[in-house]
Design an enzyme around this catalytic site. Sequence first.
Site: not given
Ligand code: NAD
Length: 511
Positions: A262, A397
Site C-alpha cells: 500500500e 506526494e
Molecule cells: P516510509 O516508506 O518512509 O516508511 C514506512 C515503513 O517502512 C517504516 O516502518 C520504515 O521504518 C520502513 N522502512 C524504511 N526503509 C525501509 C527499507 N529500506 N526496507 C524496509 N522497510 C523500510 O513511509 P512513512 O514516511 O512512514 O509513511 C508515509 C508514506 O506511507 C506515504 O507515502 C503514504 O502515502 C504511505 N501510506 C500509504 C498507505 C496506503 O494504504 N496506501 C497508508 C498510509 C501511508
Amino acid sequence: MLHPDTNEAPVYNLYINGQWRTPRSELYEPTFDPATGEILGYVAKADAEDTREAIRAAREAFDDGYWASMAPGERSRLLHQIVDAVEERQFELAELEMRDGGCTWRKATLMDIPVGLIHFRHFAKLADFEPLEPLPQIQFPALSYNYVRREPIGVCGQIIPWNFPFLMAIWKIAPALAAGNTVILKPASYTPLSALKLVEIIHDTGLLPPGVLNLVTGPGQVVGPELCSNPMVDKIAFTGSTEVGRDIIRQAASTVKKMTLELGGKSPNIILEDADLDLAVDGSLWATFMHNGQACESGTRLFVPTSIYDEFMERLVDRARQLKVGLPDDGETDLGPVISAGQLHTIEDYIQVGIQEGATPVLLGERPTDPELANGFFITPTIFTDVRNDMRIAQEEIFGPVLAVIKYDTVDETIRMANDTIYGLAAGVWSRDVERAISVANRIKAGTVWINDYHLISAEAPFGGYKQSGLGRELGVYGLHEYTEVKHIHVDLTNSRDARFWYDIVVPRKE
Ligand code: NAD
Ligand code: MN
C-alpha cells in the site's frame, strides 16, 4: 542511545515468542510527542539478529500447525475475545495515538481507535470462513471431484508507516491472524507506541500461542531488509512510500515472496459544475487537510470547473483560513502538528517549489507564532492556484497540508489530467447528479472513488491502489484472501488409467 534511565519515561522491549526481550545491543531510541517535543518512551532498537529470532519464532509457531490448522470458528472466537480486551483499553490507546503521532484527540477518539476496532472485529468475524470451496463438477477427462482449499500463507513480515499507526497495525495483523498466519510486525520508528500497547493487551489475554504474533521495533533499513529477504518469511505486507515500496520489491525478489503493498498517492478530487457547493467546499477541505494531509489517499489535487471557479475558491479559501492549528488535545483544533522536523522542512520546501514553478499561493502556510506551539512541528494550511498538472506540486506526494487547485473546462480534460499521475489510490467526485458522478468515477484509475464524500474506508470494502500506489488490497474478504494460498485438489473418482491423457507415458491400453 544507551539504555535509558527508566524513571524518565517508559522503556519498551521487543516482543518475540510470547516474551518481552531486550534487544541484543541493549540500544533504545526515544519516541517524541510531535506537538511538544517531549520524550514519551524509549523503544528497543532491534538489529538483524533480533529480527531473525522473531522470524524463527514465527516460523516455528506456524510450522507446528496449532494456529494454522485450528478450526476457523475457534480462531474467530479467540479473535473476538481479543477485540473485547482491546476495546476495554481504547482510551489508553487513543491517548498514545494522539501523543506519539500528533493526531487530534477528536480524530483519535472518533476515528483511529473506534474504526480500528470495527475493522479488527470484522476480521474476527471473517476468520470463521469456510476453507473448502467446491468447484463445478469437472469431467476432465473422467469423473472427478474438485475443490479449492484456502490455506494460510505462513510467516508474514509486516511493515507499517507513522501516519495511522493503530489502524495500520490492525489492517496488518487482523487479516493475517484471521487466516491462520503468524506475524512479525514492524511499526514506524516515529510512532511505535500504540502498536506496542496493542501487542501488550493481546499478550495479557494469554489467548495466542507464543510466536504467533511478534513485534520488532528498529530501523527500517535494518529490520526491513531482513524481513524482506529471509527465506523463512513467506509474505511481506508493507504500507509506506512508493520509494521504499520499490526497494521492498527488489529485496523480496530473491525469494519471490507473496506481497501486498500500500503505497503513496496524489489523489484527484473533482468538483463537477452541478456540485452542492457548501458540501463540496467542506468536503474538499476534509479531503485535503484531514490529519494535516498526512494520509496516503488525501485529495490533494483539486479540479474545479471554470464556470464556478471564482465562487468556489472564494468560499474554500475563506473556510480554510478558519481552520485552527493547535495542540491535539484541544477540542477546537483542526490541524495538529506534522510528524517531524524533517516532514516540516519537506513541506516548506514544496511550498517554495510551488512558488518557483509559478503557482499562486492564495493561502500561504507558515509556522504559527503562538508560544504554546513553539516546541512542536506546526504549519498552517497552504492552497495553490494556477497549478498545472505537470508541476511537481501536482505530481509528487507532499504529505502535508498543501492543496494544489487546477482549473478545468471540460470533464474529458479533467479526467485525462486526473489519471495523468503515477499513482492511483483514491479519488473524489462531487455532483448532485449521481449518474453523472458515477460515469466520471468509472473512468478514474483508482482503487477507491468517493462520490460526495471522502476518506470513508469501510471494513467490508477493498482498499488499495492502481498503478504505483500498490499491489493487492486490504480489508474485507479481499484483504483476507491476500493472506491465503489457494490449493486445488483433484480427486479422481474413476480409479482407472486414462490413455488419452497420460499421453506421454506408455501405459497398458487395457486394464
Ligand atoms: P516510509 O516508506 O518512509 O516508511 C514506512 C515503513 O517502512 C517504516 O516502518 C520504515 O521504518 C520502513 N522502512 C524504511 N526503509 C525501509 C527499507 N529500506 N526496507 C524496509 N522497510 C523500510 O513511509 P512513512 O514516511 O512512514 O509513511 C508515509 C508514506 O506511507 C506515504 O507515502 C503514504 O502515502 C504511505 N501510506 C500509504 C498507505 C496506503 O494504504 N496506501 C497508508 C498510509 C501511508
Ligand atoms: Mn512519536
